[in-house]
Design an enzyme around this catalytic site. Structure first.
Site, PDB file in Angstrom:
ATOM      1  N   ARG A  36       0.816  -1.227   0.000  1.00 52.54           N
ATOM      2  CA  ARG A  36       0.000   0.000   0.000  1.00 52.54           C
ATOM      3  C   ARG A  36       0.847   1.274   0.000  1.00 52.54           C
ATOM      4  O   ARG A  36       0.388   2.335  -0.407  1.00 52.54           O
ATOM      5  CB  ARG A  36      -0.954  -0.008   1.199  1.00 52.54           C
ATOM      6  N   GLY A  41       9.804  -2.034   1.187  1.00 53.85           N
ATOM      7  CA  GLY A  41      10.791  -2.037   2.270  1.00 53.85           C
ATOM      8  C   GLY A  41      10.160  -2.091   3.649  1.00 53.85           C
ATOM      9  O   GLY A  41      10.818  -2.412   4.629  1.00 53.85           O
ATOM     10  N   GLY A 181       8.649   4.846  27.554  1.00 57.99           N
ATOM     11  CA  GLY A 181       8.964   3.474  27.158  1.00 57.99           C
ATOM     12  C   GLY A 181      10.459   3.294  26.961  1.00 57.99           C
ATOM     13  O   GLY A 181      11.037   3.873  26.047  1.00 57.99           O
ATOM     14  N   ILE A 185      13.414   0.464  21.137  1.00 51.74           N
ATOM     15  CA  ILE A 185      13.163   1.591  20.221  1.00 51.74           C
ATOM     16  C   ILE A 185      13.329   2.919  20.977  1.00 51.74           C
ATOM     17  O   ILE A 185      14.005   3.835  20.506  1.00 51.74           O
ATOM     18  CB  ILE A 185      11.765   1.461  19.569  1.00 51.74           C
ATOM     19  N   GLU A 204       9.965   4.586  32.265  1.00 49.05           N
ATOM     20  CA  GLU A 204       9.657   3.185  31.966  1.00 49.05           C
ATOM     21  C   GLU A 204       8.804   2.636  33.110  1.00 49.05           C
ATOM     22  O   GLU A 204       9.157   2.791  34.278  1.00 49.05           O
ATOM     23  CB  GLU A 204      10.978   2.403  31.821  1.00 49.05           C
ATOM     24  N   ARG A 273       3.954  -2.282  19.937  1.00 51.10           N
ATOM     25  CA  ARG A 273       3.443  -2.298  18.568  1.00 51.10           C
ATOM     26  C   ARG A 273       2.315  -3.304  18.468  1.00 51.10           C
ATOM     27  O   ARG A 273       2.248  -4.251  19.239  1.00 51.10           O
ATOM     28  CB  ARG A 273       4.576  -2.654  17.586  1.00 51.10           C
ATOM     29  N   HIS A 445      43.593 -12.352  16.134  1.00 50.53           N
ATOM     30  CA  HIS A 445      44.006 -11.420  17.188  1.00 50.53           C
ATOM     31  C   HIS A 445      44.534 -10.143  16.558  1.00 50.53           C
ATOM     32  O   HIS A 445      45.236 -10.217  15.553  1.00 50.53           O
ATOM     33  CB  HIS A 445      45.125 -12.061  18.032  1.00 50.53           C
TER      34      HIS A 445
HETATM   35  P1  FAD Z   1       6.659  -4.447   7.939  1.00 49.53           P
HETATM   36  O1  FAD Z   1       8.072  -4.116   7.789  1.00 49.53           O
HETATM   37  O2  FAD Z   1       5.830  -3.808   8.949  1.00 49.53           O
HETATM   38  O3  FAD Z   1       6.006  -4.392   6.515  1.00 49.53           O
HETATM   39  C1  FAD Z   1       4.643  -4.598   6.311  1.00 49.53           C
HETATM   40  C2  FAD Z   1       4.231  -3.936   5.004  1.00 49.53           C
HETATM   41  O4  FAD Z   1       2.890  -4.308   4.714  1.00 49.53           O
HETATM   42  C3  FAD Z   1       4.249  -2.410   5.093  1.00 49.53           C
HETATM   43  O5  FAD Z   1       5.030  -1.883   4.053  1.00 49.53           O
HETATM   44  C4  FAD Z   1       2.767  -2.028   4.952  1.00 49.53           C
HETATM   45  O6  FAD Z   1       2.582  -0.812   4.254  1.00 49.53           O
HETATM   46  C5  FAD Z   1       2.204  -3.197   4.152  1.00 49.53           C
HETATM   47  N1  FAD Z   1       0.767  -3.422   4.337  1.00 49.53           N
HETATM   48  C6  FAD Z   1       0.090  -3.526   5.516  1.00 49.53           C
HETATM   49  N2  FAD Z   1      -1.213  -3.767   5.269  1.00 49.53           N
HETATM   50  C7  FAD Z   1      -1.358  -3.822   3.935  1.00 49.53           C
HETATM   51  C8  FAD Z   1      -2.469  -4.042   3.064  1.00 49.53           C
HETATM   52  N3  FAD Z   1      -3.702  -4.258   3.539  1.00 49.53           N
HETATM   53  N4  FAD Z   1      -2.263  -4.026   1.742  1.00 49.53           N
HETATM   54  C9  FAD Z   1      -1.012  -3.792   1.218  1.00 49.53           C
HETATM   55  N5  FAD Z   1       0.068  -3.571   1.990  1.00 49.53           N
HETATM   56  C10 FAD Z   1      -0.100  -3.600   3.332  1.00 49.53           C
HETATM   57  N6  FAD Z   1      14.148  -4.900  13.516  1.00 49.53           N
HETATM   58  C11 FAD Z   1      15.376  -5.406  13.433  1.00 49.53           C
HETATM   59  O7  FAD Z   1      15.530  -6.600  13.152  1.00 49.53           O
HETATM   60  N7  FAD Z   1      16.494  -4.629  13.655  1.00 49.53           N
HETATM   61  C12 FAD Z   1      16.392  -3.319  13.964  1.00 49.53           C
HETATM   62  O8  FAD Z   1      17.401  -2.641  14.154  1.00 49.53           O
HETATM   63  C13 FAD Z   1      15.089  -2.751  14.057  1.00 49.53           C
HETATM   64  N8  FAD Z   1      14.940  -1.444  14.349  1.00 49.53           N
HETATM   65  C14 FAD Z   1      13.680  -0.920  14.391  1.00 49.53           C
HETATM   66  C15 FAD Z   1      13.542   0.424  14.698  1.00 49.53           C
HETATM   67  C16 FAD Z   1      12.290   0.992  14.760  1.00 49.53           C
HETATM   68  C17 FAD Z   1      12.152   2.450  15.084  1.00 49.53           C
HETATM   69  C18 FAD Z   1      11.133   0.192  14.486  1.00 49.53           C
HETATM   70  C19 FAD Z   1       9.755   0.786  14.523  1.00 49.53           C
HETATM   71  C20 FAD Z   1      11.260  -1.147  14.185  1.00 49.53           C
HETATM   72  C21 FAD Z   1      12.535  -1.719  14.136  1.00 49.53           C
HETATM   73  N9  FAD Z   1      12.715  -3.072  13.857  1.00 49.53           N
HETATM   74  C22 FAD Z   1      13.970  -3.593  13.807  1.00 49.53           C
HETATM   75  C23 FAD Z   1      11.563  -3.972  13.635  1.00 49.53           C
HETATM   76  C24 FAD Z   1      11.350  -4.232  12.138  1.00 49.53           C
HETATM   77  O9  FAD Z   1      11.165  -3.004  11.478  1.00 49.53           O
HETATM   78  C25 FAD Z   1      10.159  -5.138  11.935  1.00 49.53           C
HETATM   79  O10 FAD Z   1      10.306  -6.308  12.716  1.00 49.53           O
HETATM   80  C26 FAD Z   1      10.044  -5.541  10.486  1.00 49.53           C
HETATM   81  O11 FAD Z   1       9.871  -4.401   9.665  1.00 49.53           O
HETATM   82  C27 FAD Z   1       8.863  -6.505  10.288  1.00 49.53           C
HETATM   83  O12 FAD Z   1       8.805  -6.869   8.949  1.00 49.53           O
HETATM   84  P2  FAD Z   1       7.435  -7.324   8.281  1.00 49.53           P
HETATM   85  O13 FAD Z   1       7.795  -7.691   6.872  1.00 49.53           O
HETATM   86  O14 FAD Z   1       6.759  -8.310   9.115  1.00 49.53           O
HETATM   87  O15 FAD Z   1       6.483  -6.051   8.294  1.00 49.53           O
END
Ligand code: FAD
Length: 473
Positions: A36, A41, A181, A185, A204, A273, A445
């Protein structure tokens, strides 16, 4: 209405979804990846892992150059050009997103932009830019991720109250910032904003920041945060937020005493989340949700609907990008009948604070809670030549060992670059390595990786640089 036919439909182009789409295409499937957002990414690339790590790197150089003065190499006062910093960070995100689009094209994966919802177990409706589209599929993978929770009492819908998404946009450097929190994050963003010059306070509700990590791994981070932040208050809950001219009035309650009223320039809410599982039409399928809205899956990432798999944050567990990636592989290998469901892998966790914390497998706290008998072997980084040359002896490597078999059950680390080092521990755990395997592996080392070898040697009471008692049998 336009209708498209595909073998595999993947909903969500985050690290779970695009990995699933690419692997399915590599294994010969016709794939449509529905997203969407404007850019692929997901949260990780656009508003999570990547922008946060870019900003953390930028502030790390500020602290590195400050610390350098006592080593006899001085630089001037840092001058922060926020527009340039933001453009650099945004450029990284744009470049990586473009790369995903390019890789999709090379594999013949069609990215369909629009919001998807299930019509039934065989089709989706997508509100695409060009109008509504029906996508008929043989199998679907749900990878719709998660979003930040703002409790109703804190939801003022005011620009000075941010989630991580707005905080990563760094529109300004607030004079004072309250972070609600102290999870990973909140703490990572605390290091970003304190590095940029904000007076950061973290509150916290639990008794410790970064709960989930072992207390001895948290200690060096807490010590650094106490230097860099204005204050960390644990056992404290925010009761209300209200707008007061150009600031936010915050009322909080600590473990003792009367509620405290303070003013902050900005507030970041990072209290958890929740899964993106509503408005997906899942009620039109056989997919089942748990009480918190996460999609229920088995070890092969199958939902209760035989045509539909689910992966990543939307299924809960460790909400981490590499967990989503691993689950993508499991789901696609199963839907392509390449493999039987594989056992859950050891998922490393990394907190990119200063210093970093990383762990994999069983933690010492979990072992105690679950009454699992373990031996813990530690190697302090103050005894590591490499840590000392890096001027960062504030680290610790520890192994959680099964005393019967000497098999590694878990590894924990805190220190500069711990996030890179934990990959060796993940491999060791995947390979069912023993402490002896790690102790007998030659490590170069002087490197921080030697701390893993020496922690294993310490288990046998033979670490060259640290006199440790042999673990009792
Ligand atoms: P997402 O990355 O959430 O992707 C889901 C996608 O689905 C989104 O692009 C969304 O637009 C799309 N979508 C949702 N509903 C629909 C729909 N109905 N139709 C079409 N598209 C849709 N993880 C790490 O491993 N290392 C880190 O350093 C790290 N740092 C983070 C820092 C922050 C600030 C945050 C918020 C998160 C961080 N995370 C980190 C967590 C990580 O971002 C998530 O675990 C990861 O993005 C999950 O991947 P996912 O593919 O499940 O979902």
């Amino acid at each position: 209405m336009e209708t498209k036919e595909t073998q595999v439909a993947v909903i969500g182009a985050g690290p779970g979804g695009y990995a699933a789409a690419f692997l399915a295409a590599d294994l010969g499937k016709r794939v449509i990846l529905i997203e969407r957002d404007e850019r692929p990414g997901g949260v990780c690339l656009n508003r999570g892992c990547i922008p946060s790590k870019a900003l953390l790197h930028a502030v790390e150089t500020i602290h590195e150059t400050e610390a350098s003065a006592r080593r006899g190499v001085s630089f001037g006062e840092p001058r922060i050009e926020l527009d340039t910093l933001r453009a650099w960070k945004d450029g990284i995100v744009a470049k990586l997103a473009q790369g995903i689009g390019f890789l999709a094209k090379q594999r013949g994966v069609e990215i369909l932009r629009g919001r998807a919802a299930f019509q039934d177990s065989k089709s989706l409706s997508v509100e695409a830019e060009t109008g509504p589209v029906t996508v008929r599929f043989e199998q679907a993978v749900v990878a719709t991720g998660s979003r930040a929770v703002i409790p109703p009492s804190l939801a003022l819908n005011h620009p000075r109250i941010m989630t991580s998404r707005q905080a990563l946009e760094v529109t300004d450097i607030p004079g004072s910032l309250l972070i609600i929190g102290g999870g990973y994050i909140g703490m990572e963003l605390g290091f970003v904003y304190s590095g940029l010059g904000s007076r950061v306070t973290v509150v916290e509700a639990l008794g410790s920041i970064l709960s989930g990590a072992d207390p001895d791994l948290i200690a060096p981070v807490r010590m650094m945060a106490r230097k860099r932040f204005h204050e960390i208050r644990t056992g404290t809950t925010v009761q209300s937020l209200s707008v007061a001219d150009d600031q936010i009035r915050v009322v909080s309650q600590g473990p003792t005493g009367a509620p405290k009223e303070e003013l902050y320039d900005r507030v970041l809410v990072s209290v958890g989340r929740k899964p993106n599982s509503e408005s997906l039409g899942l009620e039109n399928t056989g997919v089942k949700l748990d009480a918190d809205g996460f999609i229920e899956v088995d070890a092969g990432q199958r939902t209760a609907d035989p045509n539909i798999y689910a992966i990543g944050d939307v299924v809960g567990g460790a909400m981490l990008a590499h967990k989503a990636h691993k689950e993508a592989r499991t789901a696609v290998e199963n839907l392509c009948e390449e493999n039987e469901p594989n056992a859950k892998a050891a998922i490393p966790a990394v907190v990119f604070t200063d210093p970093e914390i990383a762990w994999c497998g069983l933690t010492e706290t979990e072992a105690r809670e679950r009454n699992i008998e373990v031996q813990v072997s530690k190697f302090p980084w103050a005894a590591s030549g490499r840590a000392i040359t890096l001027d960062r002896p504030d680290g610790l490597t520890k192994l959680i060992v099964d005393p019967e078999t000497e098999r590694l059950l878990g590894v924990g680390m805190v220190g500069k670059g711990a996030g890179e080092l934990i990959a060796e521990a993940a491999l060791a755990l995947e390979m069912d390595a023993t402490a002896l395997d790690l102790a007998s592996t030659v490590h170069p080392h002087p490197t921080l990786s030697e701390t893993l070898m020496e922690a294993a040697e310490a288990y046998y009471g033979t670490a060259a640089h640290f006199l440790a008692k042999k673990a009792p049998k």
